[in-house]
Write a protein that holds these residues in place. Sequence first.
Motif, PDB file in Angstrom:
ATOM      1  N   ASN A 133     -25.255  17.434  49.069  1.00  0.00           N
ATOM      2  CA  ASN A 133     -26.300  18.202  49.427  1.00  0.00           C
ATOM      3  C   ASN A 133     -27.773  17.794  49.502  1.00  0.00           C
ATOM      4  N   GLY A 134     -27.858  16.460  49.936  1.00  0.00           N
ATOM      5  CA  GLY A 134     -28.924  15.946  50.248  1.00  0.00           C
ATOM      6  C   GLY A 134     -29.426  15.286  48.783  1.00  0.00           C
ATOM      7  N   LYS A 135     -28.580  15.185  47.738  1.00  0.00           N
ATOM      8  CA  LYS A 135     -28.992  14.627  46.531  1.00  0.00           C
ATOM      9  C   LYS A 135     -28.169  13.589  46.220  1.00  0.00           C
ATOM     10  N   ASP A 136     -28.921  12.661  45.721  1.00  0.00           N
ATOM     11  CA  ASP A 136     -28.290  11.337  45.238  1.00  0.00           C
ATOM     12  C   ASP A 136     -27.384  11.615  43.905  1.00  0.00           C
ATOM     13  N   VAL A 137     -26.338  11.297  43.694  1.00  0.00           N
ATOM     14  CA  VAL A 137     -25.937  11.524  42.426  1.00  0.00           C
ATOM     15  C   VAL A 137     -24.887  10.395  41.853  1.00  0.00           C
ATOM     16  N   GLU A 138     -25.274   9.827  40.699  1.00  0.00           N
ATOM     17  CA  GLU A 138     -24.508   8.692  40.101  1.00  0.00           C
ATOM     18  C   GLU A 138     -23.148   9.611  39.557  1.00  0.00           C
ATOM     19  N   THR A 139     -21.984   9.435  40.283  1.00  0.00           N
ATOM     20  CA  THR A 139     -20.858   9.910  39.707  1.00  0.00           C
ATOM     21  C   THR A 139     -19.932   9.473  38.553  1.00  0.00           C
ATOM     22  N   THR A 140     -20.476   8.080  38.216  1.00  0.00           N
ATOM     23  CA  THR A 140     -19.761   7.219  37.259  1.00  0.00           C
ATOM     24  C   THR A 140     -20.726   6.600  36.397  1.00  0.00           C
ATOM     25  N   LEU A 141     -20.809   7.073  35.064  1.00  0.00           N
ATOM     26  CA  LEU A 141     -21.843   6.667  34.183  1.00  0.00           C
ATOM     27  C   LEU A 141     -21.166   5.732  33.152  1.00  0.00           C
ATOM     28  N   PHE A 142     -21.894   4.667  32.818  1.00  0.00           N
ATOM     29  CA  PHE A 142     -21.491   3.672  31.503  1.00  0.00           C
ATOM     30  C   PHE A 142     -22.518   3.809  30.550  1.00  0.00           C
ATOM     31  N   ASP A 143     -22.098   2.947  29.325  1.00  0.00           N
ATOM     32  CA  ASP A 143     -22.906   2.730  28.158  1.00  0.00           C
ATOM     33  C   ASP A 143     -23.228   4.504  27.927  1.00  0.00           C
ATOM     34  N   ALA A 144     -22.205   5.139  27.900  1.00  0.00           N
ATOM     35  CA  ALA A 144     -22.489   6.730  27.725  1.00  0.00           C
ATOM     36  C   ALA A 144     -22.214   7.027  26.110  1.00  0.00           C
ATOM     37  N   GLU A 145     -22.649   8.315  25.661  1.00  0.00           N
ATOM     38  CA  GLU A 145     -22.326   8.513  24.431  1.00  0.00           C
ATOM     39  C   GLU A 145     -20.552   8.972  24.185  1.00  0.00           C
ATOM     40  N   TYR A 146     -20.146   9.408  25.299  1.00  0.00           N
ATOM     41  CA  TYR A 146     -18.761   9.759  24.879  1.00  0.00           C
ATOM     42  C   TYR A 146     -17.866   9.461  26.298  1.00  0.00           C
ATOM     43  N   ASP A 147     -16.584   9.265  26.250  1.00  0.00           N
ATOM     44  CA  ASP A 147     -15.643   9.287  27.398  1.00  0.00           C
ATOM     45  C   ASP A 147     -15.304  10.551  27.565  1.00  0.00           C
TER      46      ASP A 147
END
Length: 672
Positions: A649-663
Amino acid sequence: MWIEEISLKDFRCFFGEHSIEFSQDPKKNVTLIHAENGVGKTTLLNALLWCFYGDTTAKFEKRDDLVNYDARAEGRVQAYVEVLFEHNDKSYRARRYTKRASHEREFTIMRLDDGHLVTLQNPDAFINTVIPRGMAGHFLFDGEHAEVFLGEDNRSSIRKAVQDILGCSLIKTAISDLADTATYYRKQMPTSKSSASLDGFSSRIDSLTAQIAAAIDARDSLLGDIERIEQQIADIDDKLRNSAAARQLQTRRDKAMTELARARQRAKDGQEEVLRWLGDNGRYLVSTRITDLAMDHLNQQDVKGKLPSPYNEEFVTDLLEMEKCICGADLKLGTHAHSAVAGLLHKAANATMRSRIGKVRAQLSQLRSERTKAPSRLEAANTRLANARQDISRLEADLQEISEQLAGINFDEIATRESKRNELRNEANKKREQIGDLGRRIQSSESEKVAAERDLRKLAAEDAGARVFFGRYTLCETLKSRLEKELVEEEKFARSVLRKSINSILARTSRKAFRLQMTDDYGISLVNAAGTQIPKTTGENQLLGLAFTAALVEFAKLRQNAQDYRLLRGTVAPLVLDSPFGQLDDEYRKTAAQYVPEMAGQVVLMVSTSQASGGVLEALHGRIGEEYVLIRHNKDARGARNPEVKQFNGKDVETTLFDAEYDGSSFFRVTR
């Protein structure tokens, strides 16, 4: 029912608390959720089912392991799912926890009354009035499971789906309970001088009942085998149809097969017509002599003035009341003339007698008339039957010749395919013979069972106590038979509605001119305009599953106000579609997506990036009310991995995150 919001806390891949709101706009009734495989689509679908019923779908792995791993590592031992929903213009909050202390309730439903929350005392009973448990699973469409559901051997699953959406749980339970109760009463007959014989007949009834059930199961299994074989033959025919060397012969075969099916139907109709003729006209033929004698007698008596009587009861009565004869003489009471005229009443014909004689004449005339027509009717029926049989012989010979010609073409594996086709056809015919044998065995066992019950009744009649128990047994069996017949009729009606609905959907969504055939024993196949069975590709199988689900949802809606003490009412509920386009090509995806908003009042559609391609988003344009992306969180370091950024919908979204707080997973709202 409309779902407003769902919240998940420490439930499977959702660490901590996460929630999303669902579109409640009737015009923009689709909530679209983007998620790649393994990120949480199936978890979300199962969260709804688990919250309401404490259950999950059959393919949901580790269904007893629901608490998020990272939450458990931090010492949290409980998870919950909460659903806010509206039903009959009232708002409710349903929440289910994973196993709690014995004094705490795992499932609660609260109703919002004037700003106050009121806890319902029996939440399980209430949620079953909103969506009966048996129907709930059909509002959750698992695209990967649909192919299995509509596979070649799953007629029992299809029948169960139809019974579920009919709300048959009550009637099926009643039938089962009546069967158990009938057996109990039969075995509780008191001891008497004939107790040994009573036990013998009772055991015989049990044995025959078991034989009948086993034969029916074996027959159903063979029907499934035949359906599988016919699909394999359809696959071979399709390959031959598309082979240049065999195309002409296969086209001839397709035409001959269609004509053969029609000829066999004509032969069947002709045979039934002959049997009907015997039933309808037998009395005309056997009554020839008695009809002639009776009519001759009536005519003779009529000529003699005896039938009906020359005197009319009403006319004689009028003369006596007027005390005047038609000749002018007086008919005073007590006179010889009065007595003479009154004596005519013993021979006079009243209106009833005249009517009866008229009816007898009419019936005898009809018997004579129909008797003269009967031979020509039989001759016409036999002519039609003979013509149909001649066509069958001719077409079977033609098909044999085509098969021999195909078997002689040693090119592009045509001969091998034809040989395999003949093997499959012979196998199917042998199984049909076995089904015929089983049918005769079932019929014979049922006749023996009736005879055993008749003998048991005679023995029970000799003892007052036994009579009581046998009467109860008979009552239970009678009620059970009545309910079974009513269930058969309800299923027959449901199948007719579903066939029409599914074919309407296929006509709008399929690029091929095919239609669904659903037999009375729930065998499903696709046929072309000529009635020839065609193979189902993986995509068409999924499309068929989607159409079947849509038809079930529509049928449940039609039955929401049904007044029937035997069946549960239908319902209106949100439809959750998990990967419904996975096996469809781009054109099918676009066509199916155009239909999705019409499948239910509220639709939750979950798709991966690939499944949303092929014009899906364009087809849904203007119908999406809420839109989310499921984001994957990983505690691992990114390392050399490139960021996964996609546009929604016109928004850039990072769908996979690393160095995160949790899995785990989280929701990101990108509503249009």
